[in-house]
Design a protein around this motif. Structure first.
Motif, PDB file in Angstrom:
ATOM      1  N   LEU A 101       0.834  -1.203   0.000  1.00 53.20           N
ATOM      2  CA  LEU A 101       0.000   0.000   0.000  1.00 53.20           C
ATOM      3  C   LEU A 101       0.871   1.257   0.000  1.00 53.20           C
ATOM      4  CD1 LEU A 101      -2.525  -1.008   2.808  1.00 53.20           C
ATOM      5  CD2 LEU A 101      -3.010  -0.960   0.349  1.00 53.20           C
ATOM      6  N   PRO A 102       0.323   2.378  -0.471  1.00 56.61           N
ATOM      7  CA  PRO A 102       1.030   3.649  -0.310  1.00 56.61           C
ATOM      8  C   PRO A 102       1.208   3.982   1.169  1.00 56.61           C
ATOM      9  CG  PRO A 102      -0.762   3.858  -1.906  1.00 56.61           C
ATOM     10  CD  PRO A 102      -0.938   2.535  -1.226  1.00 56.61           C
ATOM     11  N   GLN A 103       2.186   4.808   1.461  1.00 55.87           N
ATOM     12  CA  GLN A 103       2.540   5.116   2.841  1.00 55.87           C
ATOM     13  C   GLN A 103       1.384   5.705   3.637  1.00 55.87           C
ATOM     14  OE1 GLN A 103       6.153   4.827   4.048  1.00 55.87           O
ATOM     15  NE2 GLN A 103       4.742   4.487   5.716  1.00 55.87           N
ATOM     16  N   ILE A 104       0.670   6.650   3.060  1.00 56.49           N
ATOM     17  CA  ILE A 104      -0.345   7.368   3.825  1.00 56.49           C
ATOM     18  C   ILE A 104      -1.547   6.484   4.144  1.00 56.49           C
ATOM     19  CG2 ILE A 104      -1.891   9.364   3.830  1.00 56.49           C
ATOM     20  CD1 ILE A 104       1.070  10.026   4.142  1.00 56.49           C
ATOM     21  N   ILE A 105      -1.900   5.558   3.247  1.00 58.95           N
ATOM     22  CA  ILE A 105      -3.011   4.638   3.519  1.00 58.95           C
ATOM     23  C   ILE A 105      -2.737   3.843   4.792  1.00 58.95           C
ATOM     24  CG2 ILE A 105      -4.137   2.520   2.727  1.00 58.95           C
ATOM     25  CD1 ILE A 105      -5.278   4.822   1.320  1.00 58.95           C
ATOM     26  N   GLN A 106      -1.504   3.392   4.961  1.00 58.48           N
ATOM     27  CA  GLN A 106      -1.154   2.580   6.119  1.00 58.48           C
ATOM     28  C   GLN A 106      -1.322   3.353   7.426  1.00 58.48           C
ATOM     29  OE1 GLN A 106       1.638   2.753   8.282  1.00 58.48           O
ATOM     30  NE2 GLN A 106       1.472   0.734   9.236  1.00 58.48           N
ATOM     31  N   SER A 107      -1.209   4.683   7.349  1.00 51.82           N
ATOM     32  CA  SER A 107      -1.326   5.508   8.551  1.00 51.82           C
ATOM     33  C   SER A 107      -2.733   5.503   9.134  1.00 51.82           C
ATOM     34  CB  SER A 107      -0.906   6.953   8.243  1.00 51.82           C
ATOM     35  OG  SER A 107       0.479   7.042   7.984  1.00 51.82           O
ATOM     36  N   ARG A 108      -3.702   4.990   8.381  1.00 51.07           N
ATOM     37  CA  ARG A 108      -5.052   4.886   8.933  1.00 51.07           C
ATOM     38  C   ARG A 108      -5.086   3.975  10.152  1.00 51.07           C
ATOM     39  NH1 ARG A 108      -8.547   4.155   3.270  1.00 51.07           N
ATOM     40  NH2 ARG A 108      -8.649   6.382   2.739  1.00 51.07           N
ATOM     41  N   ALA A 109      -4.138   3.057  10.238  1.00 48.05           N
ATOM     42  CA  ALA A 109      -4.103   2.161  11.395  1.00 48.05           C
ATOM     43  C   ALA A 109      -3.748   2.904  12.672  1.00 48.05           C
ATOM     44  CB  ALA A 109      -3.098   1.031  11.155  1.00 48.05           C
ATOM     45  N   GLN A 110      -2.952   3.953  12.578  1.00 42.44           N
ATOM     46  CA  GLN A 110      -2.550   4.700  13.775  1.00 42.44           C
ATOM     47  C   GLN A 110      -3.502   5.851  14.092  1.00 42.44           C
ATOM     48  OE1 GLN A 110       0.474   4.939  11.205  1.00 42.44           O
ATOM     49  NE2 GLN A 110       0.256   2.740  11.569  1.00 42.44           N
ATOM     50  N   PHE A 111      -4.067   6.472  13.058  1.00 39.20           N
ATOM     51  CA  PHE A 111      -4.845   7.695  13.272  1.00 39.20           C
ATOM     52  C   PHE A 111      -6.343   7.513  13.027  1.00 39.20           C
ATOM     53  CE2 PHE A 111      -0.525   8.951  12.288  1.00 39.20           C
ATOM     54  CZ  PHE A 111      -0.263   9.893  13.272  1.00 39.20           C
ATOM     55  N   GLY A 112      -6.733   6.361  12.507  1.00 36.81           N
ATOM     56  CA  GLY A 112      -8.125   6.144  12.175  1.00 36.81           C
ATOM     57  C   GLY A 112      -8.411   6.511  10.729  1.00 36.81           C
ATOM     58  N   PHE A 113      -9.522   6.013  10.212  1.00 37.61           N
ATOM     59  CA  PHE A 113      -9.848   6.230   8.800  1.00 37.61           C
ATOM     60  C   PHE A 113      -9.918   7.712   8.472  1.00 37.61           C
ATOM     61  CE2 PHE A 113     -12.669   6.652   5.164  1.00 37.61           C
ATOM     62  CZ  PHE A 113     -12.206   5.656   4.317  1.00 37.61           C
ATOM     63  N   TYR A 114     -10.594   8.489   9.314  1.00 38.17           N
ATOM     64  CA  TYR A 114     -10.709   9.930   9.077  1.00 38.17           C
ATOM     65  C   TYR A 114      -9.574  10.717   9.735  1.00 38.17           C
ATOM     66  CZ  TYR A 114     -15.409   8.797   7.432  1.00 38.17           C
ATOM     67  OH  TYR A 114     -16.469   8.267   6.746  1.00 38.17           O
ATOM     68  N   GLY A 115      -9.037  10.184  10.800  1.00 39.48           N
ATOM     69  CA  GLY A 115      -7.968  10.876  11.511  1.00 39.48           C
ATOM     70  C   GLY A 115      -6.722  11.079  10.676  1.00 39.48           C
ATOM     71  N   VAL A 116      -6.544  10.253   9.652  1.00 43.84           N
ATOM     72  CA  VAL A 116      -5.359  10.364   8.806  1.00 43.84           C
ATOM     73  C   VAL A 116      -5.364  11.653   7.991  1.00 43.84           C
ATOM     74  CG1 VAL A 116      -6.201   9.256   6.685  1.00 43.84           C
ATOM     75  CG2 VAL A 116      -3.832   8.892   7.409  1.00 43.84           C
ATOM     76  N   ILE A 117      -6.480  12.376   7.997  1.00 43.11           N
ATOM     77  CA  ILE A 117      -6.547  13.646   7.267  1.00 43.11           C
ATOM     78  C   ILE A 117      -5.474  14.607   7.752  1.00 43.11           C
ATOM     79  CG2 ILE A 117      -8.228  14.675   8.838  1.00 43.11           C
ATOM     80  CD1 ILE A 117      -7.990  15.151   5.013  1.00 43.11           C
ATOM     81  N   VAL A 118      -5.062  14.488   9.023  1.00 40.45           N
ATOM     82  CA  VAL A 118      -4.001  15.343   9.566  1.00 40.45           C
ATOM     83  C   VAL A 118      -2.710  15.123   8.777  1.00 40.45           C
ATOM     84  CG1 VAL A 118      -2.582  15.807  11.602  1.00 40.45           C
ATOM     85  CG2 VAL A 118      -5.027  15.342  11.867  1.00 40.45           C
ATOM     86  N   VAL A 119      -2.393  13.865   8.540  1.00 42.17           N
ATOM     87  CA  VAL A 119      -1.167  13.520   7.811  1.00 42.17           C
ATOM     88  C   VAL A 119      -1.307  13.870   6.335  1.00 42.17           C
ATOM     89  CG1 VAL A 119       0.473  11.676   7.322  1.00 42.17           C
ATOM     90  CG2 VAL A 119      -0.855  11.622   9.434  1.00 42.17           C
ATOM     91  N   VAL A 120      -2.468  13.587   5.763  1.00 48.11           N
ATOM     92  CA  VAL A 120      -2.693  13.877   4.350  1.00 48.11           C
ATOM     93  C   VAL A 120      -2.514  15.366   4.071  1.00 48.11           C
ATOM     94  CG1 VAL A 120      -4.424  13.931   2.517  1.00 48.11           C
ATOM     95  CG2 VAL A 120      -4.198  11.899   3.958  1.00 48.11           C
ATOM     96  N   ALA A 121      -3.095  16.216   4.914  1.00 48.07           N
ATOM     97  CA  ALA A 121      -3.015  17.658   4.687  1.00 48.07           C
ATOM     98  C   ALA A 121      -1.570  18.144   4.713  1.00 48.07           C
ATOM     99  CB  ALA A 121      -3.838  18.394   5.745  1.00 48.07           C
ATOM    100  N   MET A 122      -0.793  17.668   5.664  1.00 48.13           N
ATOM    101  CA  MET A 122       0.603  18.097   5.774  1.00 48.13           C
ATOM    102  C   MET A 122       1.432  17.591   4.598  1.00 48.13           C
ATOM    103  SD  MET A 122       1.550  17.685   9.747  1.00 48.13           S
ATOM    104  CE  MET A 122       1.266  15.923   9.612  1.00 48.13           C
ATOM    105  N   SER A 123       1.309  16.307   4.313  1.00 44.25           N
ATOM    106  CA  SER A 123       2.123  15.716   3.264  1.00 44.25           C
ATOM    107  C   SER A 123       1.764  16.289   1.896  1.00 44.25           C
ATOM    108  CB  SER A 123       1.933  14.195   3.271  1.00 44.25           C
ATOM    109  OG  SER A 123       2.803  13.574   2.359  1.00 44.25           O
ATOM    110  N   LEU A 124       0.472  16.496   1.653  1.00 45.70           N
ATOM    111  CA  LEU A 124       0.037  17.057   0.381  1.00 45.70           C
ATOM    112  C   LEU A 124       0.586  18.469   0.197  1.00 45.70           C
ATOM    113  CD1 LEU A 124      -1.739  16.588  -2.121  1.00 45.70           C
ATOM    114  CD2 LEU A 124      -3.666  17.529  -0.834  1.00 45.70           C
ATOM    115  N   THR A 125       0.509  19.284   1.245  1.00 47.79           N
ATOM    116  CA  THR A 125       1.050  20.642   1.173  1.00 47.79           C
ATOM    117  C   THR A 125       2.554  20.620   0.931  1.00 47.79           C
ATOM    118  OG1 THR A 125      -0.666  21.428   2.680  1.00 47.79           O
ATOM    119  CG2 THR A 125       1.262  22.830   2.400  1.00 47.79           C
TER     120      THR A 125
END
Length: 508
Positions: A101-125
């Protein structure tokens, strides 16, 4: 227990439908099946080598001499910083083969399905800013050396880079190897010329003096953060490796690739800064190259620009994966080839419009955004690696990562609390272009915020997960493995049925 996932899929047959455009990657944020995977750990090293193999890294080498360090002290502080920063980045590589899987998808395990938005927003920016900075620096640098139109240069490098990003994963690795084989001999010749004193330079020679404590630790921190910035995308480029890929060899491959290239060019940058009083990396590289023999500077400048084309391509590719992950949180999507291509083209358009339309007006803002994003990514990498290596130890229910009602939940308070505790611990130590914390000032501008973030986020996450019921996840992992086996073993004509059923293509 083994850290491999879905052990029952080893005998699976290739599930993909006949593709109209077989040369273009069909996957994006969906799971990579076993028979779609191939290669060896050291095949990925050139891509991570090229990620740091440009005048962007040379410019980083200017920092030490500009702050008063001699060449030797600047190189030593950079080396120590890279040893630490690359360590954390390289260990993310092991997640690609294990999870597919891509890196950010795997982060859903630590932050939750919606909680990963924190990581997505930072990494995307962060990666949008990278693409804009690459475009501006290349267009302006080549324009200054050759007198070419920066608009034309920007269009050319982004169209080429965008083409490779659209072609996808395998082509990005392939072009990285081409650029690696072409450019390394050129820089090797230039480096030998520096050592034997044939690369010119009019400034006073560096001496063994020139140690400034604040400058030493600033360069250390900058160098450490430089490769940590790659952490959110590492698995994007290792997820097509076989499940049984040696973790030790893969970490070594990524570590050597990203670490050696960064240290090499940072050292070149420190020399250019000290001997040429350089302020523009590409222009200095051109001048010093021409001192070796006429025309060599232009060759070096073009070679360095070529590596940034690859960097633009990889940035756009990862932006696409991150954006689709974010969209999937709001509206469940089928990650088709066409959707990936469309988002990739949009990312390239953003690079062009912002980079060429605003140029110098946004370069400082983009650079400041990068500094902030690197600052914010440190707690994430601490949480992600702690979970993977010390809490769940590589065992995840892949199908559960694609549903908000799965075992990882919509919002995981443990990951979010650990992340924000780490962020809070970093603020007093921060030394950013637009903000310096009280402890950062007290330390004389020495930036140790990244260390505070790593320790606090990793430690707090480990503590709050002590009562995590991993036994309850085992049933979900077993069911996931069965689902993955069905997906991988599906006949080609029926490949999308089990994919949709288990939420790996359409997000249901």
């Amino acid at each position: 227990m083994s850290t491999e996932i879905a052990p029952t899929v080893r005998e699976a047959t290739k599930p993909t439908d006949p593709q109209r455009f077989s040369a273009i990657e069909s996957r994006s944020i969906d799971w990579i099946t076993p028979l779609e995977r191939s290669g060896s750990p050291w095949r990925v090293s050139p891509l991570f080598f090229i990620a740091n193999w440009s005048f962007f890294t040379i410019a980083l080498g200017f920092t030490g001499p500009a702050l008063g360090l001699s060449i030797g002290w600047a190189i030593l502080s950079s080396a120590l910083g890279l040893i630490i920063g690359t360590f954390f980045m390289a260990f993310h590589a092991t997640q690609g083969p294990r999870l597919g899987l891509p890196q950010i998808i795997q982060s859903r395990a630590q932050f939750g399905f919606y909680g990963v938005i924190v990581v997505v927003a930072m990494s995307l920016t962060c990666y949008l800013a990278f693409g804009v900075v690459y475009t501006i620096l290349t267009a302006q640098g080549l324009s200054q050396i050759f007198g070419w139109s920066p608009v034309v240069i920007g269009l050319v490098i982004n169209v080429i880079g965008g083409g490779f990003a659209v072609a996808g994963h395998d082509h990005l690795h392939r072009v990285s190897r081409w650029v690696f084989y072409i450019t390394v001999p050129l820089v090797s010749v230039f480096s030998v010329a520096i050592v034997i004193g044939k690369a010119g330079g009019t400034a006073a020679p560096a001496t063994d003096s020139g140690f400034v404590a604040s400058a030493f630790f600033t360069v250390f921190a900058v160098s450490a953060a430089y490769n940590i910035a790659l952490a959110p995308v590492v698995s994007d480029y290792t997820r097509y490796l076989p499940v049984k890929t040696s973790s030790r060899s893969l970490v070594a491959s990524v570590y050597v690739g990203a670490g050696v290239s960064a240290l090499w060019l940072i050292s070149v940058g420190a020399w250019l800064s000290a001997r040429y009083n350089a302020s523009d990396a590409l222009v200095a590289l051109n001048d010093a190259g021409n001192a070796v023999f006429h025309g060599f500077g232009a060759v070096l400048a073009l070679a360095s620009a070529a590596t940034l084309i690859v960097c633009i391509a990889t940035a756009a590719y990862s932006v696409t994966l991150q954006f689709l992950t974010g969209v999937d949180l709001v509206r469940r999507i089928k990650p088709s080839r066409g959707l990936r291509i469309g988002v990739t083209v949009a990312a390239i358009v953003i690079y062009l419009v912002v980079g060429l339309g605003f140029g110098d007006h946004v370069i400082n803002a983009a650079s400041n955004a990068l500094s902030l994003m690197l600052f914010l990514l440190v707690p994430w990498t601490a949480v992600n690696l702690t979970d993977y290596f010390f809490v769940r130890r590589g065992h995840y229910a892949i199908t559960e990562l694609f549903t908000p009602s799965g075992v990882y939940g919509r919002w995981s308070w443990r990951g979010l609390v650990a992340y924000f505790l780490g962020f809070a611990a970093m603020v007093p130590f921060a030394v950013l272009p637009f903000f310096t914390g009280p402890l950062g000032s007290w330390l004389g501008g020495i930036d140790v915020s990244w260390l505070a973030g790593l320790v606090v986020s990793a430690g707090s996450y480990f503590i709050v997960t002590r009562n995590l019921d991993l036994a309850a996840e085992r049933d979900a992992i077993e069911q996931s493995d069965v689902g993955l086996q069905s997906l991988a073993a599906a006949p080609a004509a029926d490949a999308h049925r089990p994919a949709a059923e288990y939420g790996l293509l359409d997000g249901q």
